[in-house]
Design a protein around this motif. Structure first.
Motif, PDB file in Angstrom:
ATOM      1  N   ILE A  33       0.834  -1.209   0.000  1.00  0.00           N
ATOM      2  CA  ILE A  33       0.000   0.000   0.000  1.00  0.00           C
ATOM      3  C   ILE A  33       0.867   1.257   0.000  1.00  0.00           C
ATOM      4  N   LEU A  34       1.924   1.270   0.818  1.00  0.00           N
ATOM      5  CA  LEU A  34       2.819   2.433   0.857  1.00  0.00           C
ATOM      6  C   LEU A  34       3.500   2.644  -0.495  1.00  0.00           C
ATOM      7  N   THR A  35       3.906   1.551  -1.132  1.00  0.00           N
ATOM      8  CA  THR A  35       4.542   1.662  -2.446  1.00  0.00           C
ATOM      9  C   THR A  35       3.581   2.207  -3.486  1.00  0.00           C
ATOM     10  N   MET A  36       2.346   1.707  -3.483  1.00  0.00           N
ATOM     11  CA  MET A  36       1.361   2.140  -4.471  1.00  0.00           C
ATOM     12  C   MET A  36       0.945   3.594  -4.266  1.00  0.00           C
ATOM     13  N   ILE A  37       0.842   4.012  -3.016  1.00  0.00           N
ATOM     14  CA  ILE A  37       0.461   5.402  -2.735  1.00  0.00           C
ATOM     15  C   ILE A  37       1.554   6.363  -3.187  1.00  0.00           C
ATOM     16  N   GLY A  38       2.810   6.005  -2.931  1.00  0.00           N
ATOM     17  CA  GLY A  38       3.906   6.919  -3.246  1.00  0.00           C
ATOM     18  C   GLY A  38       4.348   6.901  -4.683  1.00  0.00           C
ATOM     19  N   SER A  39       4.147   5.801  -5.378  1.00  0.00           N
ATOM     20  CA  SER A  39       4.687   5.672  -6.733  1.00  0.00           C
ATOM     21  C   SER A  39       3.721   6.201  -7.794  1.00  0.00           C
TER      22      SER A  39
END
Length: 253
Positions: A33-39
């Motif tokens: 989730i953190l990767t998808m939100i930031g990328s």
């Protein structure tokens, strides 16, 4: 609208995804989730899309359940499309946002379908225990969080049962237009909420029958999946995703 009783809940089949350690699955979910939100890198999203598709395939859960979730949210997507268009967002960014949302939803469904409520509670307790500096009763917190997570799937399946019953009494949901469906939903929402709350109370009662004590600081799970090479590979893939984001998108290389 879904027509399967397993929508958004544990699907009891044998698969390599089911056998993964529940703690690792929860940690990887947070990383995902953190990767998808930031990328905002479309290439990274395509790679992750392929990875999620492979995980869905190896979960042995019917594909129609995953597709059905996206189909059930079609009106939300239409609303989001108009909202993004009103903000003057470019087509590429709009597509990226749609992919982000779809991947997060499908990944959440993957976790719900392959992780039982008992394993989910257990993994939440273990992850929260790392931050338990105030010596809180994590079993109770874990139960509340798990109930909140499963509320929406239970609400959807209950809504299906209610509108089916309403259709037999003249409020036809399945053959009407959008306005007619909204009218049916408005007239049945009270019964849907009442039945959903009753199901959650029953779920709590069944947990107590299994000796789940929400007043204990921690509890044990006698049937917890052991950590093995599958978990190492699963975690490593997610660490590669977040490393790709940090190194290439943040310009550290």
């Amino acid at each position: 609208m879904q027509n399967n009783k397993y929508f958004g809940s544990y699907y009891p089949v044998e698969s390599n995804i089911h056998k993964l350690n529940p703690i690792i699955k929860l940690v990887c979910l947070l990383i995902f989730i953190l990767t998808m939100i930031g990328s905002m890198n479309i290439k990274l999203h395509v790679v992750i899309l392929f990875f999620v598709f492979m995980m869905i395939y190896y979960s042995n859960v019917p594909i129609r359940l995953y597709i059905g979730m996206l189909y059930g949210l079609r009106y939300v997507y239409i609303f989001l499309l108009f909202m993004l268009a009103s903000k003057g967002l470019s087509l590429e960014n709009a597509i990226t946002i749609f992919i982000k949302i779809s991947l997060i939803i499908e990944y959440l469904m993957l976790i719900f379908y392959t992780t039982s409520n008992s394993e989910l509670k257990y993994s939440i307790e273990k992850v929260l225990n790392v931050f338990n500096v105030f010596n809180l009763k994590l079993s109770k917190i874990s139960f509340i969080l798990t109930t909140g997570i499963t509320f929406f799937p239970i609400l959807i399946t209950t809504d299906l049962e209610v509108v089916k019953s309403a259709s037999s009494r003249g409020l036809d949901y399945f053959h009407g237009d959008i306005l007619s469906r909204l009218i049916v939903q408005f007239n049945t929402i009270k019964n849907t909420l009442r039945l959903t709350i009753n199901k959650i109370k029953k779920m709590k009662f069944m947990s107590e029958l299994r000796l789940y004590n929400i007043n204990r600081k921690m509890r044990t799970n006698l049937n917890t999946n052991k950590f093995n090479y599958r978990d190492v590979f699963y975690l490593l893939v997610h660490l590669i995703f977040i490393a790709f984001y940090i190194v290439f998108e943040r310009g550290l290389l």
